[in-house]
Design a protein around this motif. Structure first.
Motif, PDB file in Angstrom:
ATOM      1  N   ASP A   1      -0.361   3.070  -9.780  1.00  0.00           N
ATOM      2  CA  ASP A   1       0.178   2.327  -8.633  1.00  0.00           C
ATOM      3  C   ASP A   1      -0.151   0.836  -8.745  1.00  0.00           C
ATOM      4  O   ASP A   1      -0.389   0.173  -7.756  1.00  0.00           O
ATOM      5  CB  ASP A   1      -0.367   2.919  -7.328  1.00  0.00           C
TER       6      ASP A   1
ATOM      7  N   THR B   1      -0.307   9.072   0.211  1.00  0.00           N
ATOM      8  CA  THR B   1      -1.754   9.071  -0.023  1.00  0.00           C
ATOM      9  C   THR B   1      -2.350  10.441   0.295  1.00  0.00           C
ATOM     10  O   THR B   1      -3.176  10.966  -0.455  1.00  0.00           O
ATOM     11  CB  THR B   1      -2.439   7.973   0.819  1.00  0.00           C
ATOM     12  N   GLU B   2      -1.934  11.029   1.404  1.00  0.00           N
ATOM     13  CA  GLU B   2      -2.426  12.361   1.771  1.00  0.00           C
ATOM     14  C   GLU B   2      -2.037  13.394   0.707  1.00  0.00           C
ATOM     15  O   GLU B   2      -2.830  14.297   0.402  1.00  0.00           O
ATOM     16  CB  GLU B   2      -1.887  12.762   3.134  1.00  0.00           C
TER      17      GLU B   2
ATOM     18  N   GLN C   1      -6.944   2.316   0.237  1.00  0.00           N
ATOM     19  CA  GLN C   1      -6.524   3.461   1.050  1.00  0.00           C
ATOM     20  C   GLN C   1      -6.526   4.753   0.233  1.00  0.00           C
ATOM     21  O   GLN C   1      -7.141   5.747   0.630  1.00  0.00           O
ATOM     22  CB  GLN C   1      -5.127   3.199   1.605  1.00  0.00           C
ATOM     23  N   THR C   2      -5.854   4.751  -0.906  1.00  0.00           N
ATOM     24  CA  THR C   2      -5.769   5.965  -1.708  1.00  0.00           C
ATOM     25  C   THR C   2      -7.095   6.245  -2.406  1.00  0.00           C
ATOM     26  O   THR C   2      -7.510   7.407  -2.512  1.00  0.00           O
ATOM     27  CB  THR C   2      -4.598   5.882  -2.701  1.00  0.00           C
TER      28      THR C   2
ATOM     29  N   TRP D   1      -3.393   8.425 -11.071  1.00  0.00           N
ATOM     30  CA  TRP D   1      -2.456   7.870 -10.095  1.00  0.00           C
ATOM     31  C   TRP D   1      -2.145   6.435 -10.524  1.00  0.00           C
ATOM     32  O   TRP D   1      -3.029   5.586 -10.554  1.00  0.00           O
ATOM     33  CB  TRP D   1      -3.082   7.900  -8.706  1.00  0.00           C
TER      34      TRP D   1
ATOM     35  N   HIS E   1       3.768   5.992  -8.476  1.00  0.00           N
ATOM     36  CA  HIS E   1       4.307   5.557  -7.193  1.00  0.00           C
ATOM     37  C   HIS E   1       5.475   4.604  -7.421  1.00  0.00           C
ATOM     38  O   HIS E   1       5.600   4.003  -8.474  1.00  0.00           O
ATOM     39  CB  HIS E   1       3.209   4.869  -6.379  1.00  0.00           C
TER      40      HIS E   1
ATOM     41  N   SER F   1       0.838  -1.198   0.000  1.00  0.00           N
ATOM     42  CA  SER F   1       0.000   0.000   0.000  1.00  0.00           C
ATOM     43  C   SER F   1       0.873   1.248   0.000  1.00  0.00           C
ATOM     44  O   SER F   1       1.986   1.247   0.524  1.00  0.00           O
ATOM     45  CB  SER F   1      -0.909   0.014   1.234  1.00  0.00           C
ATOM     46  N   THR F   2       0.354   2.312  -0.580  1.00  0.00           N
ATOM     47  CA  THR F   2       1.058   3.584  -0.624  1.00  0.00           C
ATOM     48  C   THR F   2       1.332   4.080   0.797  1.00  0.00           C
ATOM     49  O   THR F   2       0.504   3.902   1.700  1.00  0.00           O
ATOM     50  CB  THR F   2       0.196   4.615  -1.377  1.00  0.00           C
TER      51      THR F   2
ATOM     52  N   VAL G   1      -1.518  12.783  -2.545  1.00  0.00           N
ATOM     53  CA  VAL G   1      -2.370  12.525  -3.709  1.00  0.00           C
ATOM     54  C   VAL G   1      -3.740  13.164  -3.495  1.00  0.00           C
ATOM     55  O   VAL G   1      -4.266  13.850  -4.381  1.00  0.00           O
ATOM     56  CB  VAL G   1      -2.476  11.006  -3.981  1.00  0.00           C
TER      57      VAL G   1
ATOM     58  N   SER H   1     -11.230   3.509 -10.063  1.00  0.00           N
ATOM     59  CA  SER H   1     -10.039   2.870  -9.525  1.00  0.00           C
ATOM     60  C   SER H   1     -10.022   1.415  -9.977  1.00  0.00           C
ATOM     61  O   SER H   1     -11.009   0.696  -9.798  1.00  0.00           O
ATOM     62  CB  SER H   1     -10.030   2.968  -7.998  1.00  0.00           C
TER      63      SER H   1
ATOM     64  N   GLU I   1      -7.273   5.804 -11.116  1.00  0.00           N
ATOM     65  CA  GLU I   1      -6.220   5.189 -10.315  1.00  0.00           C
ATOM     66  C   GLU I   1      -6.057   3.754 -10.798  1.00  0.00           C
ATOM     67  O   GLU I   1      -7.042   3.046 -10.992  1.00  0.00           O
ATOM     68  CB  GLU I   1      -6.617   5.166  -8.833  1.00  0.00           C
TER      69      GLU I   1
END
Length: 190
Positions: free
Chosen positions: A129, A44-45, A68-69, A127, A155, A38-39, A47, A87, A61
């Protein structure tokens, strides 16, 4: 859980559990993560802050993982009062978990391979990832939907991750690489 940064794992702890100090990032213990995939919570904050600041109408995403993200971006879009996140994740257990986690947010967790997905609208922020080897091909796949000025994030671009140089070689973007434990590169599409 109500905490937007928790997956099915214990409380996030020091990133140094998974990333060793390096010249690129000498203090990985200053960041936190729930697991090795996980990021980092602080990334994440960041992003989500990009989504708040840029006010994109449509976000994509790749690599939802445990959501989470996706949840953080969904909360940012909800606070913005507009916009939607698609996502992408292929693991059915992670898809189910992330759909529950993002319930009530402007997020659709799509169970489809990223290279087979067609964006629903012009992308204002993306994003990347997913699997390392897919991230640059994903960017190229979605490039027709990325308008000039769109921002994308990749990421895991730290040197020890082995693919950041591919991001540096993308034509038509202006990158900035941040020295986080796993590395993150944001690019403006020119």
């Amino acid at each position: 859980m109500n905490d937007p940064f928790h997956g099915p794992w214990p409380h996030p702890g020091p990133e140094s559990r998974w990333t060793r100090p390096s010249d690129f990032c000498p203090h990985p213990q200053w960041w936190t993560a729930s697991d090795a995939y996980s990021t980092e919570v602080e990334v994440t904050e960041l992003v989500a802050a990009f989504v708040r600041a840029l006010q994109p109408e449509y976000v994509v995403e790749t690599g939802t993982c445990w959501g989470q993200t996706a949840e953080a971006v969904g909360r940012a879009l909800a606070t913005n009062g507009h916009g939607h996140l698609d996502s992408l994740e292929i693991d059915p257990v992670k898809v189910a978990h992330s759909r529950t986690r993002c319930d009530g947010l402007p997020v659709t967790v799509v169970a489809r391979p990223s290279l087979e997905f067609t964006p629903a609208a012009p992308i204002g922020f993306a994003w990347f990832d997913s699997l390392l080897e897919l991230r640059v091909p994903e960017f190229e796949r979605y490039r027709p939907w990325l308008a000039a000025g769109a921002i994308v994030g990749f990421h895991d671009t730290a040197p020890h991750m082995g693919y950041g140089h591919q991001v540096d070689g993308i034509a038509g973007v202006r990158p900035i690489r941040l020295r986080t434990p796993r590395g993150v590169t944001f690019c403006e599409v020119l």
